[in-house]
Design a protein around this motif. Sequence first.
Motif, PDB file in Angstrom:
ATOM      1  N   ASP A 379       0.816  -1.224   0.000  1.00 44.95           N
ATOM      2  CA  ASP A 379       0.000   0.000   0.000  1.00 44.95           C
ATOM      3  C   ASP A 379       0.843   1.264   0.000  1.00 44.95           C
ATOM      4  OD1 ASP A 379      -2.320  -1.569   0.135  1.00 44.95           O
ATOM      5  OD2 ASP A 379      -2.174  -1.701   2.320  1.00 44.95           O
ATOM      6  N   GLU A 380       2.166   1.133   0.124  1.00 48.43           N
ATOM      7  CA  GLU A 380       3.021   2.314   0.204  1.00 48.43           C
ATOM      8  C   GLU A 380       3.598   2.745  -1.137  1.00 48.43           C
ATOM      9  OE1 GLU A 380       6.029   2.247   3.179  1.00 48.43           O
ATOM     10  OE2 GLU A 380       4.705   1.444   4.736  1.00 48.43           O
ATOM     11  N   CYS A 381       3.287   2.030  -2.204  1.00 52.48           N
ATOM     12  CA  CYS A 381       3.817   2.383  -3.515  1.00 52.48           C
ATOM     13  C   CYS A 381       3.193   3.685  -3.998  1.00 52.48           C
ATOM     14  CB  CYS A 381       3.533   1.272  -4.523  1.00 52.48           C
ATOM     15  SG  CYS A 381       4.123   1.628  -6.198  1.00 52.48           S
ATOM     16  N   PRO A 382       3.996   4.719  -4.304  1.00 49.73           N
ATOM     17  CA  PRO A 382       3.442   5.969  -4.840  1.00 49.73           C
ATOM     18  C   PRO A 382       2.693   5.714  -6.145  1.00 49.73           C
ATOM     19  CG  PRO A 382       5.740   6.259  -4.165  1.00 49.73           C
ATOM     20  CD  PRO A 382       5.455   4.788  -4.136  1.00 49.73           C
ATOM     21  N   PRO A 383       1.594   6.381  -6.368  1.00 47.57           N
ATOM     22  CA  PRO A 383       0.810   6.142  -7.590  1.00 47.57           C
ATOM     23  C   PRO A 383       1.620   6.289  -8.870  1.00 47.57           C
ATOM     24  CG  PRO A 383      -0.420   7.501  -6.039  1.00 47.57           C
ATOM     25  CD  PRO A 383       0.959   7.360  -5.486  1.00 47.57           C
ATOM     26  N   GLU A 384       2.547   7.251  -8.890  1.00 52.51           N
ATOM     27  CA  GLU A 384       3.309   7.477 -10.118  1.00 52.51           C
ATOM     28  C   GLU A 384       4.285   6.346 -10.429  1.00 52.51           C
ATOM     29  OE1 GLU A 384       5.434   9.696  -6.741  1.00 52.51           O
ATOM     30  OE2 GLU A 384       3.369   9.284  -7.407  1.00 52.51           O
ATOM     31  N   LEU A 385       4.544   5.459  -9.439  1.00 49.72           N
ATOM     32  CA  LEU A 385       5.467   4.350  -9.665  1.00 49.72           C
ATOM     33  C   LEU A 385       4.748   3.033  -9.955  1.00 49.72           C
ATOM     34  CD1 LEU A 385       8.221   4.896  -6.911  1.00 49.72           C
ATOM     35  CD2 LEU A 385       8.332   5.458  -9.354  1.00 49.72           C
ATOM     36  N   GLU A 386       3.423   3.029  -9.893  1.00 49.13           N
ATOM     37  CA  GLU A 386       2.689   1.773 -10.022  1.00 49.13           C
ATOM     38  C   GLU A 386       2.944   1.089 -11.360  1.00 49.13           C
ATOM     39  OE1 GLU A 386      -1.361   2.710  -9.235  1.00 49.13           O
ATOM     40  OE2 GLU A 386      -1.078   2.851  -7.050  1.00 49.13           O
ATOM     41  N   SER A 387       2.969   1.877 -12.436  1.00 40.75           N
ATOM     42  CA  SER A 387       3.140   1.296 -13.765  1.00 40.75           C
ATOM     43  C   SER A 387       4.525   0.682 -13.940  1.00 40.75           C
ATOM     44  CB  SER A 387       2.902   2.369 -14.831  1.00 40.75           C
ATOM     45  OG  SER A 387       3.174   1.855 -16.129  1.00 40.75           O
ATOM     46  N   VAL A 388       5.567   1.450 -13.615  1.00 36.85           N
ATOM     47  CA  VAL A 388       6.924   0.932 -13.798  1.00 36.85           C
ATOM     48  C   VAL A 388       7.197  -0.208 -12.823  1.00 36.85           C
ATOM     49  CG1 VAL A 388       7.982   2.636 -12.243  1.00 36.85           C
ATOM     50  CG2 VAL A 388       9.356   1.558 -14.036  1.00 36.85           C
ATOM     51  N   ALA A 389       6.584  -0.163 -11.631  1.00 31.84           N
ATOM     52  CA  ALA A 389       6.739  -1.262 -10.673  1.00 31.84           C
ATOM     53  C   ALA A 389       6.171  -2.555 -11.250  1.00 31.84           C
ATOM     54  CB  ALA A 389       6.064  -0.924  -9.351  1.00 31.84           C
ATOM     55  N   ALA A 390       5.019  -2.468 -11.903  1.00 30.65           N
ATOM     56  CA  ALA A 390       4.405  -3.648 -12.510  1.00 30.65           C
ATOM     57  C   ALA A 390       5.287  -4.210 -13.622  1.00 30.65           C
ATOM     58  CB  ALA A 390       3.021  -3.298 -13.049  1.00 30.65           C
ATOM     59  N   ARG A 391       5.950  -3.317 -14.378  1.00 34.83           N
ATOM     60  CA  ARG A 391       6.819  -3.784 -15.466  1.00 34.83           C
ATOM     61  C   ARG A 391       8.071  -4.461 -14.917  1.00 34.83           C
ATOM     62  NH1 ARG A 391       7.482   1.649 -18.607  1.00 34.83           N
ATOM     63  NH2 ARG A 391       8.853   0.426 -19.988  1.00 34.83           N
ATOM     64  N   ILE A 392       8.624  -3.892 -13.864  1.00 33.88           N
ATOM     65  CA  ILE A 392       9.805  -4.523 -13.255  1.00 33.88           C
ATOM     66  C   ILE A 392       9.427  -5.893 -12.686  1.00 33.88           C
ATOM     67  CG2 ILE A 392      11.468  -4.354 -11.366  1.00 33.88           C
ATOM     68  CD1 ILE A 392      11.485  -1.332 -11.770  1.00 33.88           C
ATOM     69  N   ALA A 393       8.283  -5.960 -11.994  1.00 32.26           N
ATOM     70  CA  ALA A 393       7.838  -7.239 -11.440  1.00 32.26           C
ATOM     71  C   ALA A 393       7.606  -8.259 -12.546  1.00 32.26           C
ATOM     72  CB  ALA A 393       6.562  -7.045 -10.621  1.00 32.26           C
ATOM     73  N   GLY A 394       7.109  -7.787 -13.706  1.00 30.60           N
ATOM     74  CA  GLY A 394       6.874  -8.692 -14.822  1.00 30.60           C
ATOM     75  C   GLY A 394       8.128  -9.335 -15.361  1.00 30.60           C
ATOM     76  N   GLU A 395       9.278  -8.657 -15.202  1.00 28.70           N
ATOM     77  CA  GLU A 395      10.548  -9.205 -15.661  1.00 28.70           C
ATOM     78  C   GLU A 395      10.979 -10.413 -14.835  1.00 28.70           C
ATOM     79  OE1 GLU A 395      12.385  -8.341 -18.264  1.00 28.70           O
ATOM     80  OE2 GLU A 395      10.996  -6.763 -18.881  1.00 28.70           O
ATOM     81  N   CYS A 396      10.322 -10.620 -13.706  1.00 28.90           N
ATOM     82  CA  CYS A 396      10.736 -11.687 -12.790  1.00 28.90           C
ATOM     83  C   CYS A 396      10.027 -13.006 -13.055  1.00 28.90           C
ATOM     84  CB  CYS A 396      10.508 -11.241 -11.335  1.00 28.90           C
ATOM     85  SG  CYS A 396      11.465  -9.776 -10.883  1.00 28.90           S
ATOM     86  N   LYS A 397       9.125 -13.037 -14.028  1.00 24.60           N
ATOM     87  CA  LYS A 397       8.499 -14.279 -14.494  1.00 24.60           C
ATOM     88  C   LYS A 397       7.784 -15.057 -13.397  1.00 24.60           C
ATOM     89  CE  LYS A 397      10.420 -13.375 -18.450  1.00 24.60           C
ATOM     90  NZ  LYS A 397       9.624 -12.753 -19.537  1.00 24.60           N
ATOM     91  N   GLY A 398       7.327 -14.362 -12.366  1.00 23.12           N
ATOM     92  CA  GLY A 398       6.565 -15.024 -11.314  1.00 23.12           C
ATOM     93  C   GLY A 398       7.401 -15.829 -10.344  1.00 23.12           C
ATOM     94  N   LEU A 399       8.723 -15.725 -10.413  1.00 18.48           N
ATOM     95  CA  LEU A 399       9.592 -16.506  -9.515  1.00 18.48           C
ATOM     96  C   LEU A 399       9.892 -15.713  -8.249  1.00 18.48           C
ATOM     97  CD1 LEU A 399      12.133 -18.100 -12.018  1.00 18.48           C
ATOM     98  CD2 LEU A 399      10.012 -19.044 -11.100  1.00 18.48           C
ATOM     99  N   PRO A 400       9.508 -16.215  -7.084  1.00 15.86           N
ATOM    100  CA  PRO A 400       9.720 -15.470  -5.841  1.00 15.86           C
ATOM    101  C   PRO A 400      11.163 -15.056  -5.618  1.00 15.86           C
ATOM    102  CG  PRO A 400       8.221 -17.303  -5.453  1.00 15.86           C
ATOM    103  CD  PRO A 400       8.725 -17.451  -6.857  1.00 15.86           C
ATOM    104  N   LEU A 401      12.124 -15.919  -5.965  1.00 15.80           N
ATOM    105  CA  LEU A 401      13.529 -15.562  -5.757  1.00 15.80           C
ATOM    106  C   LEU A 401      13.886 -14.281  -6.500  1.00 15.80           C
ATOM    107  CD1 LEU A 401      16.384 -16.273  -4.726  1.00 15.80           C
ATOM    108  CD2 LEU A 401      16.725 -17.484  -6.885  1.00 15.80           C
ATOM    109  N   LEU A 402      13.429 -14.170  -7.748  1.00 15.18           N
ATOM    110  CA  LEU A 402      13.734 -12.981  -8.535  1.00 15.18           C
ATOM    111  C   LEU A 402      12.969 -11.773  -8.019  1.00 15.18           C
ATOM    112  CD1 LEU A 402      13.736 -14.441 -12.172  1.00 15.18           C
ATOM    113  CD2 LEU A 402      15.428 -14.660 -10.357  1.00 15.18           C
ATOM    114  N   LEU A 403      11.738 -11.995  -7.597  1.00 18.14           N
ATOM    115  CA  LEU A 403      10.916 -10.890  -7.106  1.00 18.14           C
ATOM    116  C   LEU A 403      11.490 -10.278  -5.837  1.00 18.14           C
ATOM    117  CD1 LEU A 403       7.497 -12.579  -7.817  1.00 18.14           C
ATOM    118  CD2 LEU A 403       8.195 -10.383  -8.783  1.00 18.14           C
ATOM    119  N   VAL A 404      11.931 -11.115  -4.909  1.00 21.46           N
ATOM    120  CA  VAL A 404      12.473 -10.564  -3.667  1.00 21.46           C
ATOM    121  C   VAL A 404      13.824  -9.906  -3.916  1.00 21.46           C
ATOM    122  CG1 VAL A 404      11.204 -12.177  -2.215  1.00 21.46           C
ATOM    123  CG2 VAL A 404      13.522 -12.756  -2.931  1.00 21.46           C
TER     124      VAL A 404
END
Length: 947
Positions: A379-404
């Motif tokens: 809930d602390e993600c600034p609204p202006e970062l939501e889009s780029v945050a989703a793209r960075i998370a997408g690069e991790c292919k759903g793998l928890p190790l990469l996400l953390v």
Amino acid sequence: MPAAAARRGRQIIESELQCLSVVLRLVIRSAGEMAEHSRQQRLIALLASKQEMLRRIPWGNMDRVLEPLRSVSAELSDPGIANGASDAKQWVQQVTEIGRDVEDMLDETRSISRSSGGSRSVLSTLAPTINVFRARRRIAKQVKHINSRIDAIKLRLSLLANLDDRESPANATRYRMDDRQLDDVLSFEEVEALGVDSCRNDMAASLLDSGKAPGLRVISVVGIAGVGKTTLVRSVYNEPRVRGRFRCHAWITVGTASSSAANLLKRIMLQVFLDRPEMPANADSMDEMQLADTVGGYLSDKPYLVVLDDIWSSDIWDYLSVALPDNGLGSRIVVSSRVPDIGRQCRWASAGGQVFRHGPLTVDDSLRLFLRKAFRSEDECPPELESVAARIAGECKGLPLLLVAMGGLMSTKDRSVPVWNNVLDQLHKTKKLQQQLTLPSVLWFAYDDLPNRLKACFLYFVLFPRTYCAKRTALIRLWIAEGFVHKEDSSKTLEDTAEEYLMELVHRNLVQVMEYYDYGKVKSCSVHDMFREIIIHKSEEQNFGTSVTGDVIGSKLGANVRRLSTVDAKEDLLQDVRAGNVRTLFMLGASSGSVSSSFISEFKLLRVLDLEGAPVDRLPEELPDGGIYLRYLSLRNTRVSQLPKSLKKLTHLQTLDLKGTYVSKLPSGITKLQNIRHLLAYRYYSGRHPPYYYAIGVTLPQGIGQLSDLQKLTYVEADKENGTLAELGRLKQLKRLGIVKLRERDGPCLCSSIAKMTELLSLSAASISIDEPLDLPFVNPAPQRLERLYLRGNLPTLPRWIFSLRSLVRIRLRWSRLSEGSIKELQSLPVIELALIQAYDGVTLHFGEGFNRLQILEIDHLTNLEHMSFGAAMPNIQKMSIRSCGKLNTIPDGVEGLKYLKEIHLFAMPDLLVSSLKEGGANHDKVGHIPFIRVYNEHRDISSINL
């Protein structure tokens, strides 16, 4: 190399490896299993099950077996593959060499078959001639070696193309995970929050359902690396209600081909016996079947839970399963694997076996996990970062190790759109640059983003094989000795700065905490296998260091290696190493016999020498003049009993670790070591006779007070006549002090010295005998930073200065003979852990109130105690241990009101107490809310009372 050619190359190499695997499976069944059969009676059933397959092996025409192998080998000469990238060339060369070795081995196997009667039945070949027996043993060893080479290649192939389902364990030729420390990518709370709680609940139900399924059940968890298999299984394994259901537990990370069946069985044995007296004294000399017999016999009448983590070979499963009996008591085996076929095969080994397929996280769950790591709350993600945050998370292919890892990295960045977009751009560039490498670009980027001051610290984990977790304290001292740590703040010590380095790596999720002390500090840590691959690659690229194990046949070491770690290796392994280049040498254990210390003279530029566990009897009388460079020397758990006088030459030495050695006296030259910061010299007595447990220290020469940089000194013998107690007062920077053999008259002098140690964090003081008063009347001012206090001795009264210690988190009192009033006085202390060991002679013990922060209580050898009660005390207690209180026949009053109590451990307690806790017993209802209760008396288990 064009993409099409690369794909074709991979397909051909994989086909080659598949052929090799089939051939090797035939050979290992015929040569490996049959080799030891005359001594391995328990394998008869296993061999009989393979009899039909062995009959079909075309021993008379082995060319039929080799036809597909040779045809595939021919395709490897295709110019589009052979002249491709350097990695592809290496794979071609390695696979070709393996193919040749297999052909040679098959020729020998064919010869053996003719000698032993060809396709006779398995049971008729149980008494081969000596020559055939030896030949088959030799072939079995060759198979093991070739398997390790195949898996090393398969690792790199399998990690291509976004980590497909055929992924193999990391670096199979080198590492295996420490059994006791289990690598967690996520916290248990995060496991619950990411949509896998249903799978976890189903697994827990399968483990707990002993009534409907009393037979042995095997549960498999299958998924690619980094997806969180270990975390999921561990979250179930550590559930109190699950652990409470089983009498014996073992967690074994199998992982690599370098772990022999005997090694794995020994690791199981160490955990299921738990240092019980039944533990065989000759375990180290047992062969595989002796170990299997011992483990299987011990588990035959006990419900057990065994986890085989990261298993990749059906051969290993065959061997281990022999030792794990179906005892009809609802025992369970949990298997995790990256290979679906292994999971299915293990499931078929039992009635009602299950396979749980654990896949990547959904897009939504991936983003939630990433945001938790980047901002500590989604809930602390600034609204202006939501889009780029989703793209960075997408690069991790759903793998928890990469996400953390990416979440931890982004937590160090400014919360601005340009900064985050720049990270995404850099990530894409890394992806292009690293496309020829086999690990995800996110992991490479996480490493590249490290500040230079942390990169060497991170690479240092290459020296700790998977069987070794790095202890925080040792790691910090090693980093300092290597010169990685620089003083950045005059108010902080190098140790403080090094700890900040470690915690930054932890915060970035590159280093995983494996174990905490009860008072909250990190105890040990490690790295995930996929990060280990990066560490290995970078270490080889930079000639930083390498680690090898003694059971890896044909290990090749670079002559100019700078940092070398060996495990269970023979001394002759060092013959090909150019000693003048080596700056760090770990010899962690040795394969057998004794290791001469003469080789030390060849390594003249060493900064770090760690001989922990090696069978070394002594150091050379004359240490090399080049020893002036040595900053870290560990002889821990060696046979060394005396230090040479030439020790004084080591003028730059910072750490001297003699723990577990037989050294009882330090030479006078120790006072010349003006740079020494940590001096550890003690061993423990732990036996069946009073006083049961105590530390044995060393005597110090005069002049110890000259060591102005000394921060840790444990344990030293009190010697007032020698001036030791008074000289301690000059060590004002000490953070930890351990002193033994105190007499009553020594108290005032010791107290005067302690009062000058304003930085002291840990103090251990022990009297010379169980009856000698430990008189510590006045410490003024008391060391206000003191966190841990260990007092062993007869305390007439509790020293009043103790009650002014507001940072105290742990207090352990032994031999104290306290009054009940004195124990009640302790209630105001802010401690998290309290241990009373032979510390109270009373019949009743009523805590009353207080102890509001206490989480762990240990009661041990209170031999007169008949009744204990809590009243309103200890409202936050979570764990309680009661040991050898022979007159305590009932559970403490008030235990039913301790709503946070999760564990009760009872050691050698009366039958009346034990029976009262069983279903229908007088006290059963009082403990019904406690998930985990364990009785450690032999042949008795009441853990099922809470089910």
